[in-house]
Design a protein around this motif. Sequence first.
Motif, mmCIF file in Angstrom:
data_model
loop_
_atom_site.group_PDB
_atom_site.id
_atom_site.type_symbol
_atom_site.label_atom_id
_atom_site.label_comp_id
_atom_site.label_asym_id
_atom_site.label_seq_id
_atom_site.Cartn_x
_atom_site.Cartn_y
_atom_site.Cartn_z
ATOM 1 N N HIS A 192 2.649 -10.526 -30.184
ATOM 2 C CA HIS A 192 2.391 -11.877 -30.689
ATOM 3 C C HIS A 192 2.913 -12.937 -29.719
ATOM 4 O O HIS A 192 2.270 -13.962 -29.510
ATOM 5 C CB HIS A 192 3.028 -12.062 -32.064
ATOM 6 N N THR A 193 4.072 -12.686 -29.138
ATOM 7 C CA THR A 193 4.597 -13.630 -28.148
ATOM 8 C C THR A 193 3.680 -13.695 -26.931
ATOM 9 O O THR A 193 3.408 -14.776 -26.398
ATOM 10 C CB THR A 193 6.009 -13.204 -27.718
ATOM 11 N N GLU A 243 0.706 -15.805 -27.813
ATOM 12 C CA GLU A 243 0.988 -17.242 -27.800
ATOM 13 C C GLU A 243 1.040 -17.785 -26.374
ATOM 14 O O GLU A 243 0.591 -18.896 -26.102
ATOM 15 C CB GLU A 243 2.322 -17.509 -28.509
ATOM 16 N N ASN A 267 -3.214 -13.298 -35.591
ATOM 17 C CA ASN A 267 -1.750 -13.342 -35.702
ATOM 18 C C ASN A 267 -1.300 -13.636 -37.127
ATOM 19 O O ASN A 267 -0.302 -13.077 -37.595
ATOM 20 C CB ASN A 267 -1.195 -14.400 -34.743
ATOM 21 N N SER A 268 -1.998 -14.527 -37.812
ATOM 22 C CA SER A 268 -1.607 -14.836 -39.192
ATOM 23 C C SER A 268 -1.764 -13.620 -40.099
ATOM 24 O O SER A 268 -0.894 -13.324 -40.927
ATOM 25 C CB SER A 268 -2.438 -16.012 -39.718
ATOM 26 N N GLU A 318 -1.746 -10.439 -39.110
ATOM 27 C CA GLU A 318 -0.810 -9.393 -38.689
ATOM 28 C C GLU A 318 0.618 -9.707 -39.119
ATOM 29 O O GLU A 318 1.376 -8.805 -39.480
ATOM 30 C CB GLU A 318 -0.884 -9.231 -37.168
ATOM 31 N N ARG A 319 0.992 -10.973 -39.096
ATOM 32 C CA ARG A 319 2.336 -11.326 -39.598
ATOM 33 C C ARG A 319 2.467 -11.020 -41.075
ATOM 34 O O ARG A 319 3.518 -10.567 -41.533
ATOM 35 C CB ARG A 319 2.611 -12.802 -39.322
ATOM 36 N N ALA A 320 1.407 -11.298 -41.822
ATOM 37 C CA ALA A 320 1.455 -11.001 -43.250
ATOM 38 C C ALA A 320 1.564 -9.494 -43.508
ATOM 39 O O ALA A 320 2.192 -9.065 -44.488
ATOM 40 C CB ALA A 320 0.205 -11.559 -43.936
ATOM 41 N N GLY A 339 3.048 -7.417 -41.376
ATOM 42 C CA GLY A 339 4.269 -6.917 -40.752
ATOM 43 C C GLY A 339 4.055 -6.173 -39.450
ATOM 44 O O GLY A 339 4.888 -5.331 -39.075
ATOM 45 N N GLY A 346 2.610 -6.531 -35.117
ATOM 46 C CA GLY A 346 2.421 -7.485 -34.028
ATOM 47 C C GLY A 346 3.630 -7.666 -33.149
ATOM 48 O O GLY A 346 3.561 -8.404 -32.160
ATOM 49 N N ASN A 347 4.741 -6.993 -33.474
ATOM 50 C CA ASN A 347 5.953 -7.127 -32.656
ATOM 51 C C ASN A 347 6.139 -5.960 -31.688
ATOM 52 O O ASN A 347 7.178 -5.883 -31.026
ATOM 53 C CB ASN A 347 7.188 -7.233 -33.563
#
Length: 307
Positions: free
Chosen positions: A168-169, A172, A242-243, A245-247, A249, A251-252
């Motif tokens: 994810h970083t 961005e 990204n939204s 994948e964050r939901a 958990g 993407g890190n």
Amino acid sequence: MCVRTLMGSEAGEPVVPPGPKLNSKLSRAKEKYTKLHEEMLEKEEHLRRQERSTLLLPDLADNVLASSTTRYSLLLKKLTKFYGIVRRTKAFKILFYTTQPAHVITIAAVLFVTSVLVPTKERVMVPDHPQSRTASFIYLASFVMHFGAQIWMTFVSGLSLYFALPRHTFGEVQRVLFPRYFTINACLSLTTLLIFVKHHPTHTWDTEIAIQVSGMSGAFFLELLIRLYLTPPLLRLIMQKNSLERAAGVGNEVGRYSLGPLKNCPHYLKIHQTFRRVHVCIAMGNMLTMACTVLHLHYIASKLCVL
């Protein structure tokens, strides 16, 4: 009785003042330390005067760096504030959130390049002008910066960050770099093309020059089209992915791609497929522009007279 007599006699005795030898020792010690203190003060004052009169180079570099960093930060804050004001205007929304401005820019670019390439009677009759050093410097600088940016972004920055940052970083970072990368490359390609055509008029072209002009024109139009038509949807797809994948958990992870529970989500898979399709098109376009740049690099190397 003897104790009382002794205490009375001791209490009644007068206090004997210190002798002249003790007074002289104290005065000499006082003078010594006073002199040392004055010498220390004189040395400190001398050092201050030297620092005022002679500015050391490391101090100058530190002061210049700190001052320039502060002023650059203030400039960025002012530009960010101004950009926020402009972004809320209606004209900005029309220019950057609709496709009509992209069509206008593309048509204007095609007309401009065509007007430069198509010969006229006035251009044919005008004799060739000697190439100036300023034009040569701008031409080489734009080409070198263009080729360097392509090599760095494609083979160094992208791969290094992908295997060093969370996904994810990394996304961005790419979301910030992609628009600037293709905008700068399109401007540099156009600069190189214009200066090259200026010093190689159309009526003097042979097969080699025609191939070079075609390659530079193709690189410019490819980068412009990628910037106008492929980069905006790619950025929107990155935000949507990204939204989601964050939901969920995920993407890190670093250096790999893991769907996790989203591998069974049809909505996410559709977005992911669209993202991959657009990203592949951008990557192929970038490689084609690199091929055009390498072609012109080979031409410059064949004409180099320095070595």
